[in-house]
Design an enzyme around this catalytic site. Structure first.
Site, PDB file in Angstrom:
ATOM      1  N   ASN A 134       0.840  -1.209   0.000  1.00  0.00           N
ATOM      2  CA  ASN A 134       0.000   0.000   0.000  1.00  0.00           C
ATOM      3  C   ASN A 134       0.865   1.246   0.000  1.00  0.00           C
ATOM      4  OD1 ASN A 134      -0.173  -1.205   2.797  1.00  0.00           O
ATOM      5  ND2 ASN A 134      -1.375   0.584   3.286  1.00  0.00           N
ATOM      6  N   ASP A 135       0.824   2.101   0.983  1.00  0.00           N
ATOM      7  CA  ASP A 135       1.397   3.444   0.843  1.00  0.00           C
ATOM      8  C   ASP A 135       2.893   3.468   0.525  1.00  0.00           C
ATOM      9  OD1 ASP A 135      -1.015   3.561   2.142  1.00  0.00           O
ATOM     10  OD2 ASP A 135      -0.250   4.568   3.924  1.00  0.00           O
TER      11      ASP A 135
ATOM     12  N   TYR B 185       3.629   1.202  10.534  1.00  0.00           N
ATOM     13  CA  TYR B 185       2.760   1.942   9.626  1.00  0.00           C
ATOM     14  C   TYR B 185       3.526   3.081   8.945  1.00  0.00           C
ATOM     15  CZ  TYR B 185      -1.682  -0.434  10.589  1.00  0.00           C
ATOM     16  OH  TYR B 185      -2.720  -1.341  10.654  1.00  0.00           O
ATOM     17  N   SER B 186       2.800   3.849   8.129  1.00  0.00           N
ATOM     18  CA  SER B 186       3.439   4.800   7.213  1.00  0.00           C
ATOM     19  C   SER B 186       4.249   5.881   7.897  1.00  0.00           C
ATOM     20  CB  SER B 186       2.377   5.459   6.334  1.00  0.00           C
ATOM     21  OG  SER B 186       1.941   4.523   5.385  1.00  0.00           O
TER      22      SER B 186
HETATM   23  C1  FRU Z   1      -3.168   4.625   4.494  1.00  0.00           C
HETATM   24  C2  FRU Z   1      -2.898   3.909   5.821  1.00  0.00           C
HETATM   25  C3  FRU Z   1      -2.067   4.783   6.747  1.00  0.00           C
HETATM   26  C4  FRU Z   1      -1.414   3.729   7.625  1.00  0.00           C
HETATM   27  C5  FRU Z   1      -1.163   2.630   6.644  1.00  0.00           C
HETATM   28  C6  FRU Z   1      -1.210   1.247   7.206  1.00  0.00           C
HETATM   29  O1  FRU Z   1      -3.438   3.716   3.452  1.00  0.00           O
HETATM   30  O2  FRU Z   1      -4.125   3.546   6.425  1.00  0.00           O
HETATM   31  O3  FRU Z   1      -2.783   5.738   7.472  1.00  0.00           O
HETATM   32  O4  FRU Z   1      -0.251   4.203   8.218  1.00  0.00           O
HETATM   33  O5  FRU Z   1      -2.131   2.749   5.633  1.00  0.00           O
HETATM   34  O6  FRU Z   1      -0.817   0.303   6.253  1.00  0.00           O
END
Ligand code: FRU
Length: 462
Positions: free
Chosen positions: A41-42, A101-102
């Site tokens: 993801n991010d 996380y991000s």
């Molecule tokens: C955005 C998010 C962030 C978080 C991450 C977790 O897509 O929800 O806020 O840090 O993904 O994977």
């Protein structure tokens, strides 16, 4: 072996086992960043450091769903060839055991520092910690523990630190939710990256949570980029489950005084979220985003049978243009062009095959309607009376057609499309509007058909 090494070993084993499967998938991209296996993801920690671009990403190695995220890592010298680097972070500590996380990266003297959110769940209750990991070689990161807790007045939805330096001060913005369940971005500052001072809210007031903030200067303005959740669809706007966009304004440095205009969406396609930018050594503000969305479509992605899901967007240079942000594919991408296959005048109708990995540009020569059919899967239309550009594709869950619409300010000058097997990025009018979408056409259908008049150029990109 300690817990961190063990978790990384497990992920490497998983790569060994499943990477071949992902790479053989005809939908696996050729020049976009995708996970070796599992879910991406991010984009995180996006930075140019010592002449190399480093990009980290949210990664779940073990399944095509979300969960205790790792940070994967790739690097590049030219923004087109990406090299896999060792796993940067694993969720191995008490303060990040349910996900690293991000977050973002900052270069300090000879070190690369990653600021990220440690996600912890205890009996279903979430806790968030802002954490630090440091590297001297850009490959191996040592965790240094928790830097910040959640202050009073905010819920545990407090994450995604973006750190930068300006005029002898370090700053950090975080995505947050107030105890009244309103989304916002909060600001911290520090003189030494040791002591952080909480300043309060930089912006907020709509949606229930703002994720992945980024704050930077572009041209003469200050820009707050973020991904708000909880905005209702409104006509052609906010059609995705979650949004990503920006507000332009003026910031009184060192304070929470940020006077700004309205929120604009950055991208008008279906699959775009959590963008992050960096300022490179050439002075370009370059954005990369997740080409995905946490939504009900995930179980229907055809790639999950090959144990991978999602990818990132192309790197795009941001340019301020009359109080709007234009996104331009970085010029390095032109080096991807292998053969020019077509350079022709389109007269009302043109049909031909284009490769799954290709780029095409249409330059209209009159102000009439334009209709494009791609692989019998997606359509792109321009209507000069409404100035609307419309993209349609079949919905993954039901196969009914879904659409996204955006409006150009003036005339249609150019449509430029990047195709990479299962992705389509459409840049309208040199970045005025961008539509980003995953596409899953039948593998045997490669036909591009255009109804309209103008010039068409096609390049194969491999
Ligand atoms: C955005 C998010 C962030 C978080 C991450 C977790 O897509 O929800 O806020 O840090 O993904 O994977």
């Amino acid at each position: 072996m300690n817990q961190d090494q063990q978790l990384k070993e497990l992920a490497y084993k998983r790569i060994e086992q499943f990477q071949g499967k992902a790479k053989q998938d005809p939908y696996f991209p050729s020049y976009h960043i995708a996970p070796p296996t599992g879910l991406i993801n991010d984009p995180n920690g996006w930075i140019e450091w010592k002449g190399t671009y480093h990009l980290f990403y949210q990664w779940m190695p073990f399944e095509t769903g979300h969960g205790a995220k790792y940070w994967g890592h790739v690097s590049s010298s030219n923004l087109i060839d990406w090299k896999e680097e060792p796993i940067a972070l694993a969720p191995s500590s008490w303060y990040d055991k349910d996900g690293c996380y991000s977050g973002s990266a900052i270069a300090i003297e000879n070190k690369l520092q990653l600021y990220y959110t440690g996600n912890v769940k205890i009996n279903g209750q979430r806790q968030s910690y802002q954490c630090l990991a440091v590297s001297t070689d850009g490959r191996k990161f040592d965790k240094k523990g928790v830097v910040l807790d959640v202050p009073e007045g905010y819920t545990a939805h407090y994450r995604d630190p973006k750190v930068w330096k300006e005029a002898e001060h370090y700053y950090m913005v975080l995505g947050a939710q107030t105890i009244e369940e309103e989304g916002c971005v909060v600001l911290y500052s520090s003189k030494d990256l040791e002591e952080w001072q909480f300043h309060g809210q930089l912006a907020g007031g709509f949606g229930y949570m703002w994720e992945c903030p980024d704050f930077f200067r572009l041209g003469e303005k200050d820009v707050l980029l973020f991904s708000p959740q909880g905005i209702e669809a409104d006509g052609i706007h906010y059609q995705n489950t979650f949004q990503s966009g920006y507000m332009i304004g003026n910031w009184q440095q060192g304070t929470t005084d940020f006077t700004h205009g309205p929120f604009f969406e950055l991208d008008h396609g279906f699959d775009f979220y959590a963008p992050q930018t960096t300022l490179d050594k050439k002075g370009r503000r370059i954005l990369i985003a997740w080409m995905g969305m946490a939504d009900e479509n995930e179980p229907f992605h055809p790639t999950i049978e090959n144990d991978w899901i999602h990818q990132l967007t192309l790197p795009r240079e941001l340019v301020m243009h009359q109080d709007r942000i234009y996104q331009k594919p970085v010029k390095e991408l032109q080096a991807l062009r292998k053969h020019q296959l077509v350079d022709t005048q389109v007269k009302i109708n043109w049909t031909g095959d284009v490769p799954a990995v290709s780029e095409f540009i249409i330059t209209p020569e009159n102000r009439e309607n334009l209709h494009i059919d791609l692989f019998g899967y997606a359509t792109i239309d321009f209507d000069p009376t409404t100035k609307q550009v419309k993209l349609t594709r079949p919905k993954l869950s039901s196969h009914q057609r879904e659409e996204r619409v955006a409006v150009v300010a003036d005339h249609l000058l150019e449509i430029r499309c990047y195709l990479d097997r299962s992705s389509l990025e459409i840049f309208v009018n040199h970045g005025e509007l961008v539509f980003t979408a995953r596409i899953f056409p039948q593998k045997q259908n490669r036909s591009l058909s255009i109804t309209g008049e103008g010039n068409l150029k096609v390049w194969s990109l491999q």
